[in-house]
Enzyme design. Structure first.
Site, PDB file in Angstrom:
ATOM      1  N   ASP A  48      18.691  36.472  27.465  1.00  0.00           N
ATOM      2  CA  ASP A  48      17.527  35.630  27.984  1.00  0.00           C
ATOM      3  C   ASP A  48      17.259  36.171  29.269  1.00  0.00           C
ATOM      4  O   ASP A  48      18.015  37.114  29.964  1.00  0.00           O
ATOM      5  CB  ASP A  48      17.970  34.342  27.921  1.00  0.00           C
ATOM      6  CG  ASP A  48      16.742  33.379  28.287  1.00  0.00           C
ATOM      7  OD1 ASP A  48      15.743  33.754  28.318  1.00  0.00           O
ATOM      8  OD2 ASP A  48      17.059  32.180  28.571  1.00  0.00           O
TER       9      ASP A  48
ATOM     10  N   HIS B 167       7.678  33.112  41.362  1.00  0.00           N
ATOM     11  CA  HIS B 167       7.380  31.794  41.202  1.00  0.00           C
ATOM     12  C   HIS B 167       6.605  31.740  42.907  1.00  0.00           C
ATOM     13  O   HIS B 167       6.101  30.609  43.157  1.00  0.00           O
ATOM     14  CB  HIS B 167       8.053  30.537  41.151  1.00  0.00           C
ATOM     15  CG  HIS B 167       8.529  30.412  39.795  1.00  0.00           C
ATOM     16  ND1 HIS B 167       9.034  29.124  39.241  1.00  0.00           N
ATOM     17  CD2 HIS B 167       8.578  31.209  38.628  1.00  0.00           C
ATOM     18  CE1 HIS B 167       9.271  29.460  38.206  1.00  0.00           C
ATOM     19  NE2 HIS B 167       8.948  30.703  37.765  1.00  0.00           N
TER      20      HIS B 167
ATOM     21  N   ASP C 252       4.386  31.893  29.007  1.00  0.00           N
ATOM     22  CA  ASP C 252       3.620  31.163  30.115  1.00  0.00           C
ATOM     23  C   ASP C 252       4.205  31.753  31.416  1.00  0.00           C
ATOM     24  O   ASP C 252       5.298  32.289  31.774  1.00  0.00           O
ATOM     25  CB  ASP C 252       3.943  29.391  29.984  1.00  0.00           C
ATOM     26  CG  ASP C 252       5.234  29.235  29.971  1.00  0.00           C
ATOM     27  OD1 ASP C 252       6.400  29.988  29.363  1.00  0.00           O
ATOM     28  OD2 ASP C 252       5.893  28.006  30.267  1.00  0.00           O
TER      29      ASP C 252
ATOM     30  N   GLU D 140       8.208  27.591  28.628  1.00  0.00           N
ATOM     31  CA  GLU D 140       9.396  27.532  29.260  1.00  0.00           C
ATOM     32  C   GLU D 140       9.483  26.678  30.537  1.00  0.00           C
ATOM     33  O   GLU D 140      10.224  26.147  30.996  1.00  0.00           O
ATOM     34  CB  GLU D 140       9.887  29.020  29.347  1.00  0.00           C
ATOM     35  CG  GLU D 140      11.378  29.202  29.739  1.00  0.00           C
ATOM     36  CD  GLU D 140      11.392  29.343  31.484  1.00  0.00           C
ATOM     37  OE1 GLU D 140      12.698  28.956  31.664  1.00  0.00           O
ATOM     38  OE2 GLU D 140      10.523  29.457  32.216  1.00  0.00           O
ATOM     39  N   GLU D 141       8.294  27.111  31.147  1.00  0.00           N
ATOM     40  CA  GLU D 141       8.175  26.889  32.835  1.00  0.00           C
ATOM     41  C   GLU D 141       8.161  25.284  33.003  1.00  0.00           C
ATOM     42  O   GLU D 141       8.330  24.688  33.743  1.00  0.00           O
ATOM     43  CB  GLU D 141       7.111  27.299  33.434  1.00  0.00           C
ATOM     44  CG  GLU D 141       7.168  28.642  33.428  1.00  0.00           C
ATOM     45  CD  GLU D 141       8.244  29.478  34.402  1.00  0.00           C
ATOM     46  OE1 GLU D 141       8.983  28.604  34.914  1.00  0.00           O
ATOM     47  OE2 GLU D 141       8.477  30.453  34.440  1.00  0.00           O
TER      48      GLU D 141
ATOM     49  N   ASP E   3       8.209  37.247  36.373  1.00  0.00           N
ATOM     50  CA  ASP E   3       8.707  36.070  35.450  1.00  0.00           C
ATOM     51  C   ASP E   3       7.432  35.584  34.744  1.00  0.00           C
ATOM     52  O   ASP E   3       6.870  34.741  35.026  1.00  0.00           O
ATOM     53  CB  ASP E   3       9.167  34.976  36.111  1.00  0.00           C
ATOM     54  CG  ASP E   3       9.643  33.766  35.656  1.00  0.00           C
ATOM     55  OD1 ASP E   3       9.874  33.733  34.218  1.00  0.00           O
ATOM     56  OD2 ASP E   3      10.031  32.724  36.417  1.00  0.00           O
TER      57      ASP E   3
HETATM   58 ZN    ZN Z   1      11.042  32.617  33.467  1.00  0.00          ZN
END
Ligand code: ZN
Length: 487
Positions: free
Chosen positions: A202, A459, A108, A175-176, A141
């Site tokens: 990760d 982001h 995502d 995840e977000e 990301d």
């Molecule tokens: Zn991420």
């Protein structure tokens, strides 16, 4: 929208057609890997706070996209779908007595901030490829991380490689928004099966590339000219607190100083003026030691012995919010709500305080400390609903997992110096390590080169990755899988 449907149609012709003649080629060249990243960005797997609002079609497309593009990976690894769109791949190792390795990713991406669409030089879901970059939401990301791992696995399995240790590759789809339906569910399943991992890798810290950057545009203090590959060896916790007050509402023509707004404003001011004390945790001490060789005075002296730097530390922290975040539990008011009429003193006020907890502190200690600082019975401090996470433990730097990351960096980015550090953001590996599934270290890395400006694109607007970095990322994971599975 027209553009979207044309895009979708184009994509479905390339990848989703049942006609065998149009089946995608297996990736053989750098160009095909870059095309795959570009195409993955076009699939709008946008996170939504309300999980029922996610575009199921797009998430489904992403699952099918991986199946189509990586046939060898899907022939070699087993796959489970969890909560429909999260994926757990397992590459069976040859030596069953060794604990498996976990690679954590997510499919995502965060939405584009409303009103900033026009600021993108390439459409956020265009996946445009120009001479140097692949553009779009997820380029950093973290479609790049997921696709790089898939490319690495596809290519290794094509070459006949078989890991010694079993490799798990978990791709969460939320995840977000906290990973509740993705990573948390996968972690539950693995726990029930009694799986314990040697280590996990990760998303996390990038390679800091301050070289040749002007002074005000550097990530690290001390004029570091060498590239620094930060490796997160611990992760801060996360807590949202509601700070509220209720009082009698009244007319603004005869105000009392005791108002709900004043209470909460005063509480926030006290919290700002009394930050959590500076504490040098193990990851930061280790980072300081390694970085000090690369720094100019006075930072070289401060960083060489961070635990002993006395009053110099608060001074250095004041100058850099990044360093400050490495050195203390931080607080940031993020929402403030009160009042609805210009001449009415409202009966309640409420703020959200976002707290990032240093390893060694805890949610309980944070609440105690803030109550002491605010010291006003009219003010309530309570955990808000949502994601609240204790900080992680500290991962070793003499483990097979850590050594595999360092040697992968040395192989792929020989000019960068690997340096342990503290991961200040949160991510999906929390769900695995908080359930005790990771035995010998969780590590947070993002193997691409970042300037200060690049970090703002995560982001943010105009997210992009250089083609060169993306191709190196594939090599990094090829190396990591080979190293970690053999150790
Ligand atoms: Zn991420």
């Amino acid at each position: 929208m027209i553009t979207n449907s044309i895009l979708l149609q184009k994509r479905s012709n390339i990848y989703f057609s049942s006609d065998k003649d149009t089946k995608a080629e297996t990736p053989k060249t750098n160009d095909s890997a870059i095309q795959h990243l570009s195409d993955s960005i076009k699939i709008k797997t946008i996170a939504q706070d309300d999980p029922s609002r996610i575009d199921k079609g797009e998430f489904n497309n992403f699952v099918r996209f991986l199946e189509t593009i990586y046939p060898q990976m899907h022939n070699t690894l087993s796959k489970e779908q969890v909560s429909d769109y999260s994926l757990l791949y397992k590459w069976e190792g040859q030596n069953k007595s060794l604990k498996p390795v976990l690679i954590v990713g997510h499919s995502d991406v965060v939405p584009v901030s409303p009103g900033t669409e026009e600021d993108w030089t390439h459409g956020p879901f265009s996946g445009d490829v120009d001479e140097n970059y692949v553009w779009g939401r997820g380029a950093l990301d973290e479609k790049s991380l997921v696709i790089a791992n898939c490319e690495a696995i596809e290519s290794l399995s094509q070459s006949g490689f078989r890991p010694e240790r079993t490799i798990y590759f978990a791709i969460g789809h939320d995840e977000e928004t906290g990973g509740k339906n993705g990573a948390a569910k996968i972690a539950e399943i693995l726990k029930q099966r009694g799986i314990e991992f040697e280590c996990a890798i990760d998303e996390g810290m990038p390679i800091i590339n301050d070289k040749a950057q002007p002074k005000g545009n550097r990530v690290l203090p001390g004029s570091v000219e060498k590239e620094v590959a930060l490796i997160g060896i611990a992760q801060k916790g996360l807590l949202n607190l509601t700070i509220s007050s209720r009082r009698e509402p009244g007319h603004s023509s005869k105000p009392s100083p005791d108002s709900a707004i004043n209470d909460v404003a005063e509480a926030l001011t006290k919290i700002k003026d009394n930050p959590f004390p500076i504490r040098t945790t193990e990851p930061v001490k280790k980072m300081g030691k390694k970085l000090s060789d690369l720094m100019k005075p006075p930072y070289s002296a401060i960083f060489a012995n961070m635990g002993m730097a006395g009053p110099l530390m608060p001074m250095a922290a004041k100058k850099s919010s990044g360093l400050n975040a490495q050195l203390r539990t931080t607080t940031a008011p993020t929402i403030f709500n009160s009042g609805n009429k210009a001449n009415v003193i409202p009966g309640n006020a409420e703020a959200n305080l976002n707290v990032r907890i240093l390893p060694g502190d805890s949610i309980d200690e944070v609440k105690k400390y803030l109550n002491k600082v605010v010291n006003n019975p009219a003010v309530k401090i309570e955990p808000a609903e949502g994601i609240n996470r204790e900080p992680s433990g500290i991962s070793p730097t003499d483990s097979p997992g850590y050594r595999s990351i360092v040697s992968s960096y040395k192989e792929v980015y020989p000019e960068a110096k690997p340096v342990p550090s503290l991961m200040i953001g949160t991510s999906d590996s929390y769900h695995y390590q908080s359930r005790g599934l990771i035995q010998n270290g969780t590590y947070w890395v993002y193997p691409w080169k970042a300037t200060k400006e690049d970090l703002q694109r995560i982001h943010g607007t105009n997210e992009r990755i250089s083609k060169d970095d993306f191709l190196k990322m594939i090599d990094f994971y090829k190396n990591f899988i080979t190293n970690a599975s053999a150790n």
